[in-house]
Design an enzyme around this catalytic site. Structure first.
Site, short mmCIF file in Angstrom:
data_model
loop_
_atom_site.label_atom_id
_atom_site.label_comp_id
_atom_site.label_asym_id
_atom_site.label_seq_id
_atom_site.Cartn_x
_atom_site.Cartn_y
_atom_site.Cartn_z
N LYS A 35 0.85 -1.20 0.00
CA LYS A 35 0.00 0.00 0.00
C LYS A 35 0.89 1.25 0.00
CE LYS A 35 -0.24 -0.30 5.03
NZ LYS A 35 -1.02 -0.84 6.16
N ARG A 131 -9.85 0.15 15.93
CA ARG A 131 -9.79 0.97 14.72
C ARG A 131 -10.80 0.38 13.74
NH1 ARG A 131 -4.15 1.50 11.52
NH2 ARG A 131 -4.82 -0.60 10.97
N TYR A 255 17.77 28.83 8.58
CA TYR A 255 16.58 29.51 9.13
C TYR A 255 16.60 29.47 10.65
CZ TYR A 255 14.35 29.68 4.54
OH TYR A 255 14.04 29.95 3.24
N MET A 303 13.44 23.73 2.55
CA MET A 303 12.62 22.99 1.58
C MET A 303 13.47 22.22 0.58
SD MET A 303 9.61 24.36 -0.96
CE MET A 303 8.63 25.10 0.33
C1 LIG Z 1 -0.22 -1.85 6.70
C2 LIG Z 1 -0.78 -3.10 7.22
C3 LIG Z 1 0.04 -4.21 7.48
C4 LIG Z 1 1.55 -4.15 7.38
O1 LIG Z 1 2.05 -3.56 8.55
P1 LIG Z 1 3.64 -3.47 8.80
O2 LIG Z 1 3.74 -2.92 10.16
O3 LIG Z 1 4.14 -2.49 7.78
O4 LIG Z 1 4.18 -4.82 8.62
C5 LIG Z 1 -0.56 -5.39 7.87
N1 LIG Z 1 -1.91 -5.47 8.01
C6 LIG Z 1 -2.72 -4.42 7.80
C7 LIG Z 1 -4.19 -4.57 7.98
C8 LIG Z 1 -2.19 -3.20 7.40
O5 LIG Z 1 -3.01 -2.17 7.19
#
Ligand SMILES: *Cc1c(COP(=O)(O)O)cnc(C)c1O
Length: 358
Positions: A35, A131, A255, A303
């Site tokens: 993802k 969640r 800065y 930046m």
């Molecule tokens: C992103 C995600 C993972 C992977 O998590 P990592 O900590 O990057 O291994 C696994 N399961 C779900 C549901 C996720 O959203």
């Protein structure tokens, strides 16, 4: 010459890290989690590199899945948040996507749909993270509703851990216990383990691992273990020196003049900044490598530029600088910037070119 800020991605390291996950649980399958553009590494390139050896992929949403399908990526592809509206069922059917189901609404959209093929599902259970997911008491009812539906294929029971990175905490065991209790009479494959659980909690391995961050070589554990030590760094973020200055004691840099020289100081200016995704909150002292040798960030990150301490080092315009990679771990930079490697990787902006090898 092009601006030198770039990310080099070692695809062989990602394949190696995927095999590390598999070896930790040889009987289990593993979804490579790609993802958010494979945590900033480039989802299509990473998927193509893993395609021949992977059991499946996980992405957040249908947009990410369609990008992969359009690039020709085949095999199991899971939407970890499922669908956001009922019309997405038809696309999921057409592209053979596996859907997480975590609300009554998603369940109803699926049951009401008329897909041409069966749709595989991950039934998400909230075992304490609060969640996403059905409450443990609802699980059986939802599971049987899915099983009774003729156009639903395989149902995998799934949950997610809040603190699997905390190797001494009791929460992971408590969540596992809750999961076992909620699913005890149900005959279905199980999926619980993210990277941290894959590395540190063998009792959670189940049938489908979901490794993400470990594929990219960043150790998620609060205390490294033998398995996490075998991970290989996949990304090197680098740039080059574009100016060198000799400053006198008392002079300030950048800065806000955050860094004041306590001695005569040689400063190298590097062409990379928060506009490229380097964290603006990195403190003075954050490790950074000049010509392969570790030194420290001094002065606030701009930046397009940042400044490092080159006192006592040979340096000239054009010399290479590693922001993170094998010499300076992303986890180290993250600690100095009060964040985690996940945000560093995903925060790399489109201005940074990615090069692939391996
Ligand atoms: C992103 C995600 C993972 C992977 O998590 P990592 O900590 O990057 O291994 C696994 N399961 C779900 C549901 C996720 O959203």
């Amino acid at each position: 010459m092009a601006r030198p800020a770039c990310a080099r991605i070692n695809l062989q390291a990602i394949r190696h890290n995927y095999q590390c996950a598999k070896q930790l649980a040889p009987q289990a399958h593993a979804l490579a989690i790609i993802k958010a553009n494979a945590y900033g590494h480039g989802a299509v390139a990473v998927a193509q590199a893993l395609q021949a050896q992977v059991d499946g992929f996980g992405v957040a949403c249908i947009e990410e899945a369609l990008e992969l399908r359009e690039a020709g990526v085949q095999g199991r592809l899971v939407l970890l948040e499922g669908i956001f509206s009922p019309d997405e069922v038809a696309l999921a059917d057409q592209h053979q996507l596996t859907l997480t189901v975590h609300t009554i609404e998603q369940l109803q959209w699926l049951l009401d749909a008329k897909p041409k093929q069966t749709i595989d599902v991950l039934l998400k259970i909230d075992t304490g993270m609060h969640r996403l997911g059905f409450a443990p008491a609802q699980v059986k009812e939802v599971f049987y509703a899915l099983q009774r539906c003729s156009h639903i294929g395989q149902v995998v029971l799934m949950s997610h851990f809040a603190s699997a990175d905390a190797t001494q905490a009791s929460t992971t065991s408590e969540q596992l216990h809750c999961f076992r209790h909620a699913t005890q009479d149900l005959s279905a494959p199980l999926s619980l383990a993210n990277s941290a659980a894959t590395l540190a909690w063998p009792a959670t391995h189940g049938d489908w691992l979901r490794p993400g961050i470990m594929l990219y070589g960043a150790d998620p554990l609060d205390q490294p273990n033998a398995a996490s030590q075998t991970l290989q760094t996949a990304m090197q973020l680098s740039s080059a020196v574009i100016a060198v200055h000799e400053l006198a004691t008392g002079e300030c840099i950048g800065y806000g003049g955050r860094f004041q020289c306590e001695q005569p100081t040689k400063v190298a200016v590097v062409a990379i900044g928060y506009g490229d995704g380097y964290p603006r909150h990195a403190q003075d002292g954050t490790p950074i490598a000049l010509n392969g040798q570790r030194t420290r960030l001094i002065g606030r990150v701009s930046m397009d530029m940042l400044t490092l301490d080159a006192t006592g080092m040979a340096v000239k315009v054009g010399d290479p600088v590693e922001l993170w990679g094998e010499t300076v771990l992303a986890n180290e930079v993250a600690a100095w910037a009060d964040t985690i490697a996940y945000t560093l990787f995903t925060g790399i902006t489109s201005r940074v070119s990615r090069y692939y090898h391996g």
